[in-house]
Design a protein around this motif. Structure first.
Motif, PDB file in Angstrom:
ATOM      1  N   THR A  97       0.814  -1.229   0.043  1.00 42.23           N
ATOM      2  CA  THR A  97      -0.017   0.052   0.103  1.00 42.23           C
ATOM      3  C   THR A  97       0.601   1.010   0.086  1.00 42.23           C
ATOM      4  OG1 THR A  97      -1.884  -1.296   1.074  1.00 42.23           O
ATOM      5  CG2 THR A  97      -1.822   1.223   1.014  1.00 42.23           C
ATOM      6  N   GLU A 154     -10.640   4.978  -8.114  1.00 42.53           N
ATOM      7  CA  GLU A 154      -9.633   4.531  -7.224  1.00 42.53           C
ATOM      8  C   GLU A 154      -8.202   4.520  -7.831  1.00 42.53           C
ATOM      9  OE1 GLU A 154      -9.762   2.886  -4.312  1.00 42.53           O
ATOM     10  OE2 GLU A 154     -11.925   2.475  -4.052  1.00 42.53           O
ATOM     11  N   LEU A 156      -4.653   3.364  -8.473  1.00 42.75           N
ATOM     12  CA  LEU A 156      -3.950   1.961  -8.497  1.00 42.75           C
ATOM     13  C   LEU A 156      -2.251   2.171  -8.475  1.00 42.75           C
ATOM     14  CD1 LEU A 156      -5.574   1.087 -12.037  1.00 42.75           C
ATOM     15  CD2 LEU A 156      -6.334   0.339  -9.592  1.00 42.75           C
ATOM     16  N   LYS A 203      -6.077  -7.055  -3.062  1.00 47.73           N
ATOM     17  CA  LYS A 203      -6.378  -5.289  -3.160  1.00 47.73           C
ATOM     18  C   LYS A 203      -6.939  -4.712  -4.369  1.00 47.73           C
ATOM     19  CE  LYS A 203      -2.920  -2.772  -1.880  1.00 47.73           C
ATOM     20  NZ  LYS A 203      -1.746  -2.357  -2.523  1.00 47.73           N
ATOM     21  N   LYS A 206     -10.674  -5.607  -4.532  1.00 51.87           N
ATOM     22  CA  LYS A 206     -11.139  -4.887  -3.350  1.00 51.87           C
ATOM     23  C   LYS A 206     -11.756  -3.438  -4.257  1.00 51.87           C
ATOM     24  CE  LYS A 206     -10.066  -6.389   0.849  1.00 51.87           C
ATOM     25  NZ  LYS A 206      -9.461  -6.442   2.250  1.00 51.87           N
ATOM     26  N   LYS A 207     -10.522  -2.798  -5.041  1.00 54.54           N
ATOM     27  CA  LYS A 207     -10.637  -1.606  -5.544  1.00 54.54           C
ATOM     28  C   LYS A 207     -11.674  -1.664  -6.778  1.00 54.54           C
ATOM     29  CE  LYS A 207      -5.969  -0.036  -4.547  1.00 54.54           C
ATOM     30  NZ  LYS A 207      -4.677   0.542  -5.078  1.00 54.54           N
ATOM     31  N   SER A 210     -15.444  -1.948  -5.434  1.00 52.38           N
ATOM     32  CA  SER A 210     -15.940  -0.594  -5.128  1.00 52.38           C
ATOM     33  C   SER A 210     -16.604   0.235  -6.099  1.00 52.38           C
ATOM     34  CB  SER A 210     -14.762   0.145  -4.175  1.00 52.38           C
ATOM     35  OG  SER A 210     -13.858   0.618  -5.088  1.00 52.38           O
TER      36      SER A 210
END
Length: 232
Positions: A97, A154, A156, A203, A206-207, A210
């Motif tokens: 992250t 989002e 990236l 990860k 999830k993005k 959303s």
């Protein structure tokens, strides 16, 4: 003419580990500098003199995650490897992250370390593509590293964008984890033990979810690999 040696900065506060890492890197043909303090290590990393930065997490002055975030803010394409405590998946996720390219779990074998170092150096500066991809109502922007759907977006990472590009280019078939390690991470030995792909996929999904109202765009084919869901 010989190729210039890659320069590697190691930021690690344990004197024995720091010396050992630098010695191994020099033995394998790299120029290596070692720093034991996080604040000093951050300043050195931002100097622009290094092809790769290897960061321990727990450091005096400034921790490895904070250093990684600052490197990403000022030098977005600087390759970074994080050293994590063995079995600490939270550290791995936090490292990615923060913008790390890869991780090595302590205690690690010298072979594992060199596999990671060589792979990151091979792929540095060689992203799969900066193009824009539209798939399932989502626009993946490789130049600005964003996924956009309507008025939602989002951020990236470069590696997440590379995964999307590779899966999109091969969307008519299943892509194995070994293939991703070879073609996206540039590992010479795709059989090396690593959860890098799994964590990145978690990860990235999830993005995407959303943005796509929970829709799973990247399918896992058990025992085979991954593929993009058909875009209807």
């Amino acid at each position: 003419m010989n190729q210039p040696k890659a320069r590697i900065l190691v930021v690690e506060d344990d004197p024995a580990i720091l010396k050992g890492l630098c010695d191994v890197l020099v033995f394998n043909g790299y120029d290596a500098d070692g720093v034991a303090d996080g604040t000093e290590g951050c300043a050195s990393a931002l100097s622009g003199r290094y092809d790769l930065v290897v960061l321990d997490v727990m450091l005096p002055g400034m921790d490895g995650f904070s250093i990684c975030r600052e490197i990403r803010r000022q030098r977005p394409v600087q390759p970074v490897i994080i050293l994590t405590a063995k079995g600490s998946e939270d550290d791995v996720v936090t490292g990615f992250t923060a913008g790390a390219d890869d991780y090595v779990s302590k205690p690690f074998s010298l072979r594992e370390l060199m596999v990671r170092v060589e792979a990151v150096l091979r792929r540095s500066g060689k992203p799969l593509g900066d193009e824009q991809i539209r798939y399932a109502d989502i626009r993946f922007d490789g130049l600005n590293l964003q996924a956009v759907c309507g008025d939602r977006s989002e951020a990236l990472t470069r590696r997440e964008m590379d995964i999307v590009v590779y899966l999109f280019r091969h969307r008519e078939r299943i892509v194995s984890k070994a293939e991703l390690l070879t073609e996206v991470w540039h590992y010479k030995d795709p059989g090396v033990e690593t959860r890098t792909v799994d964590i990145h996929m978690l990860k990235l999904r999830k993005k995407i979810a959303s943005l796509a109202d929970g829709r799973v765009l990247i399918q896992t084919v058990r025992g085979e690999g991954y593929r993009l869901e058909p875009a209807h």
